[in-house]
Structures are given as structure tokens and as C-alpha cells.
Design an enzyme around this catalytic site. Structure first.
Site, short mmCIF file in Angstrom:
data_model
loop_
_atom_site.label_atom_id
_atom_site.label_comp_id
_atom_site.label_asym_id
_atom_site.label_seq_id
_atom_site.Cartn_x
_atom_site.Cartn_y
_atom_site.Cartn_z
N TYR A 1 0.63 38.35 -3.45
CA TYR A 1 2.10 38.24 -2.16
C TYR A 1 1.36 36.98 -1.16
O TYR A 1 2.15 36.55 -0.80
CB TYR A 1 1.45 39.48 -1.86
CG TYR A 1 2.83 39.67 -0.43
CD1 TYR A 1 4.31 39.76 -1.07
CD2 TYR A 1 2.37 40.11 0.22
CE1 TYR A 1 5.26 40.58 -0.42
CE2 TYR A 1 3.46 40.07 1.88
CZ TYR A 1 3.92 40.27 1.76
OH TYR A 1 5.40 40.47 2.57
N THR B 1 10.09 50.51 0.57
CA THR B 1 9.23 49.45 -0.24
C THR B 1 7.98 49.64 0.41
O THR B 1 6.95 49.84 -0.57
CB THR B 1 9.44 48.27 -0.60
OG1 THR B 1 11.28 48.26 -1.63
CG2 THR B 1 8.90 47.38 -2.10
#
Ligand SMILES: NC(=O)c1ccc[n+]([C@@H]2O[C@H](COP(=O)([O-])OP(=O)(O)OC[C@H]3O[C@@H](n4cnc5c(N)ncnc54)[C@H](OP(=O)(O)O)[C@@H]3O)[C@@H](O)[C@H]2O)c1
Ligand SMILES: *[C@@H]1O[C@H](CO)[C@@H](O)[C@H](O)[C@H]1NC(C)=O
Ligand SMILES: *[C@@H]1O[C@H](CO)[C@@H](O)[C@H](O)[C@H]1NC(C)=O
Length: 308
Positions: A183, A222
Site C-alpha cells: 500500500y 474498511t
């Protein structure tokens, strides 16, 4: 000594001049009225909240993500809130043909574009890097290459409108963070691409603003599910985060920091006291709460693809 003082006074003067010159305009919701805005990743989380803010402000809105059912609901709510118009296109951003198609649709449906808000991200795990480089590549496609693709496709329309590009990044796109190697890689790529491009736009007198948003931990479903108990710091509200991103874009700011202290202080420490920063960062993690199943570095489970 007195030379140093003179230097400091001059330096402070220059800073102040910059501060006032760089036009600290005041945000007004009316700035977005009638504007044509495309928001990606708007079926949930921060993107969804941005759609609602834009609807309140009377914008024309086009949203996209993969899940059609959710997009439909967000569009319905946008119309109730007062959007000038609202549309959705479902599809996945690992597909660059789709990424371009969404921009083309903006041209058809909205007749142009004033603001491009790039916000979607693909799924990733929150744990030690497991050695899966294919996952890094896949995530780069979704989190970075689709952003570049949409930017290139939208540029003619944005030039015509003197518009805005808004890129939602993260503190993990400025500072390396553990348990989010893939990420963080994709978010750093955004900084390289868009910060370089911004300077070229200036040189070429391309009047399209680029706003890179440096975001701390936010209370989206999330994020809460992903970091579940590992990050000790309390998350900031997604509604306010969404509004700050839109404000920064409309005011043509280079970067947005939200929450301000949670992003600005680590950034100030980054270049001056990196070891101290790392120490502080680790204090805010409860490593024992990482999901055990994924804990040990593993050999990639996926078949390795052959590429030429
Ligand atoms: N929440 C945080 O703590 C935090 C912190 C820093 C930065 N940010 C940044 O804020 C942005 C939004 O995050 P969020 O927390 O709001 O995430 P989120 O609620 O999970 O939203 C992600 C969006 O992307 C869409 N998406 C997922 N995979 C996709 C794909 N393959 N193709 C197209 N769309 C896809 C999702 O919808 P579908 O599943 O329907 O496709 C959803 O609309 C991201 O750029 C993130 O990096 C968040
Ligand atoms: C990619 O997107 C295009 C345009 O939406 C679509 O026609 C095509 O089927 C998609 N490809 C895949 C593999 O999903
Ligand atoms: C660039 O566009 C903005 C927004 O339309 C406008 O306010 C500004 O004057 C423009 N700058 C130049 C140099 O044309």
C-alpha cells in the site's frame, strides 16, 4: 552574530511574504455549485462522503467503483441532497480500458469536467510483507496506474475548465509504515508522479491544479476492519475528512493534511529525526493484535505469472 540575525529577519520576511502572497482564499460551498465532478471509489468510505458533500453543494456528480448496488444507493441519496445531476458507472480500476472509459463517460454525461477526484484503492492485507510481489504489481495498477491513466485522459477537459485534480493519498505515502508495504509503495508512487507533474504544469502554464491529500487514520469500515485494534490512535471522522479534501481541491492547494497534527508532526520529524519518528510510530502500534494467520512471511500462494 549580527549577520545571522539579519539573515534570520530576511528569511522570516520572505516566509511571511509567501504566506500572504499564496492567497489564503476562503472556501465557500458555492464554489462547487454547478461544477462537474468525477469521484472514484465513491461506493463507500471517504469517497461516498465526498459525493454527499458535493451533492449538498449542488454539483454535477459522476461516481464509480465496482459494486453497482452500492453506487445506485449513493446516487439516489445524492439526488435527494440536491445534486444538480448524479450518475454512476460500475467497473474495476485494474482495467485501464475501463479507467479511460469512465473519463469518456464524464464527457458524454456531464459535457466536460471541472474536478477529478482520484480516491479508490484495491484490497490489501495489513501485516508483515509476505513476499508476494505480484500483489504489489496488482496494487500498483489499481492504486497508481489507473490514477495516471485517468489524469491523462481527463487533461484536455481539465485544461478547458482550468480544473482541479485531487489525489487522495495517505501519511503512508510520505512516510514508510510497517504492515502496509504494498500500500505504502503505491501511495509513494502517487507523490512522485503528481508532485513532478505539478511543476511541469507550472512551467507549461497548464492551469490545472494538483492537490495531494495526506490523510491519517479515518473511521471508514474498511480501515476499522483492516487495522482492527493494531493502531492505538483514535480514527478521525470520514465526513470531515471528505470535506477537507474537497476544500483543498477547490482552493487549488498543493497538499491537504488531515488530520493536521497527525500528519504534519510526523512529516516535520521525518527529515530531522527519523529514528525518533520510528520510535514514536511503533509506540502507536499494538503488534500483538496483528492477525496471527498472516503473521509469518510466506511464500506467495498465487502462481507466478510469466511476463515478457
Ligand atoms: N480510511 C483510512 O484510514 C485512510 C487513511 C489514509 C488514506 N486513506 C485513503 O482514502 C481513500 C479512501 O479510503 P476509504 O477508507 O474510504 O476506503 P473504502 O471505504 O474501502 O473505499 C474504497 C473504494 O474503492 C472501491 N474499490 C475497491 N477496489 C476497487 C477496484 N478494484 N476498482 C475500482 N474501485 C475499487 C470500493 O468500492 P468497491 O468495493 O465497490 O469497488 C470503494 O468505493 C483511499 O485512497 C485511501 O488510501 C484512507
Ligand atoms: C475492461 O473494461 C472494458 C471497458 O469497460 C470492458 O469492455 C472489458 O470487458 C474490461 N475487461 C475486463 C478483462 O474486464
Ligand atoms: C487559473 O484558473 C483559476 C480558476 O479558474 C483562475 O482563478 C486563475 O486566474 C487562472 N490563472 C491563470 C494564470 O490563468
Amino acid at each position: 552574530m549580527s549577520l545571522l540575525k539579519k539573515f534570520l529577519v530576511a528569511f522570516a520576511g520572505i516566509l511571511l511574504a509567501f504566506y500572504f502572497y499564496s492567497g489564503r482564499d476562503v472556501f465557500e460551498p458555492a464554489m462547487l455549485k454547478g461544477k462537474r465532478v468525477l469521484v472514484t471509489g465513491a461506493s463507500s468510505g471517504i469517497g461516498e462522503q465526498m459525493a454527499y458533500h458535493l451533492a449538498n453543494m449542488g454539483s454535477h456528480i459522476l461516481i464509480t467503483a465496482r459494486t453497482e448496488e452500492k453506487l445506485k444507493k449513493v446516487v439516489t441519496k445524492c439526488l435527494q441532497l440536491g445534486a444538480a445531476s448524479a450518475y454512476y458507472i460500475p467497473g474495476s480500476m485494474d482495467n485501464m480500458t475501463f479507467a479511460k472509459q469512465v473519463v469518456k463517460e464524464a464527457e458524454h454525461l456531464l459535457g466536460g469536467l471541472d474536478m477529478l477526484i482520484l480516491n479508490h484503492i484495491g484490497y490489501t492485507y495489513f501485516n508483515y510483507f509476505n513476499g508476494d510481489v505480484d500483489h504489489v504489481r496488482d496494487l500498483l495498477e489499481i492504486n497508481f496506474l489507473s490514477y495516471a491513466t485517468m489524469t491523462v485522459a481527463a487533461l484536455p477537459m481539465l485544461k478547458e475548465s482550468n480544473g482541479n485534480i485531487v489525489v487522495v493519498s495517505s501519511i503512508a505515502g510520505k512516510i514508510g509504515l510497517p504492515f502496509a508495504v504494498s500500500y505504502s509503495t503505491t501511495k509513494f508512487a502517487l507523490d512522485g508522479f503528481f508532485s513532478s507533474l505539478r511543476i511541469e504544469f507550472n512551467l507549461l502554464k497548464t492551469n490545472v491544479s494538483i492537490t495531494l491529500c495526506v490523510i491519517s487514520y479515518i473511521d471508514t469500515d474498511t480501515a476499522l476492519n483492516t487495522v482492527a485494534g493494531v493502531i492505538r490512535q483514535p480514527p478521525a471522522p470520514k465526513e470531515e475528512c471528505a470535506l477537507e479534501i474537497i476544500k483543498g481541491g477547490a482552493l487549488r492547494q498543493r497538499e491537504v493534511y488531515y488530520q493536521y497534527q497527525a500528519t504534519k508532526i510526523p512529516l516535520l520529524l521525518r527529515d530531522w529525526a527519523p529514528t525518533f519518528l520510528e520510535y514514536l510510530l511503533l509506540q502507536s502500534y499494538d503488534i500483538g493484535k496483528l492477525k496471527k494467520k498472516e503473521l509469518l512471511p510466506t511464500i506467495p500462494l498465487k502462481e507466478t505469472r510469466s511476463r515478457k
